[in-house]
Write a protein that holds these residues in place. Structure first.
Motif: not given
Length: 123
Positions: A7-20, A111-119
């Protein structure tokens, strides 16, 4: 437990994102889900955590009032709704699961981790 963040991505300031954060494997055992982030040149920091029932939620002061963590156990998925994003929110976001660490703000307790998503938030 295996975790997959998206769910990560490139957005402008003030925008919204939803990570899953989708979980698989031993998902029948209760676990706390946490979100952490790491900006370039900085240490990984706590963002938010939610208990198995969803009844207990913690936020870092820096995101309180802007981010909302939630989970749908029937879908083995947790979410991080990020509103009013700021350039300082730019980081790689990780989801993590803790079976025994409680509502910890310390990454070592998970104990468990996901791989990460860039915001990335541009000004």
């Amino acid at each position: 437990v295996q975790l997959q963040a998206s769910g990560g991505g490139l957005v402008q300031a003030g925008a919204s994102l939803r990570l899953s954060c989708a979980a698989s494997g031993r998902t029948f055992r209760p676990y706390v889900t946490g979100w952490f982030r790491q900006a370039p040149g900085k240490e990984r920091e706590f963002v938010a955590a939610i208990s198995w029932s969803g009844g207990t939620i913690h936020y870092a002061d820096s995101v309180k009032g802007r981010f909302i963590i939630s989970r749908v156990n029937a879908k083995n998925t947790a979410y991080l709704q990020m509103n009013s994003l700021k350039p300082e929110d730019t980081a790689v976001y990780y989801c993590a699961a803790s079976e025994g660490g409680g509502m910890s703000h310390e990454d070592i307790q998970y104990e468990y981790w996901g791989q990460g998503t860039q915001v990335t938030v541009s000004s």
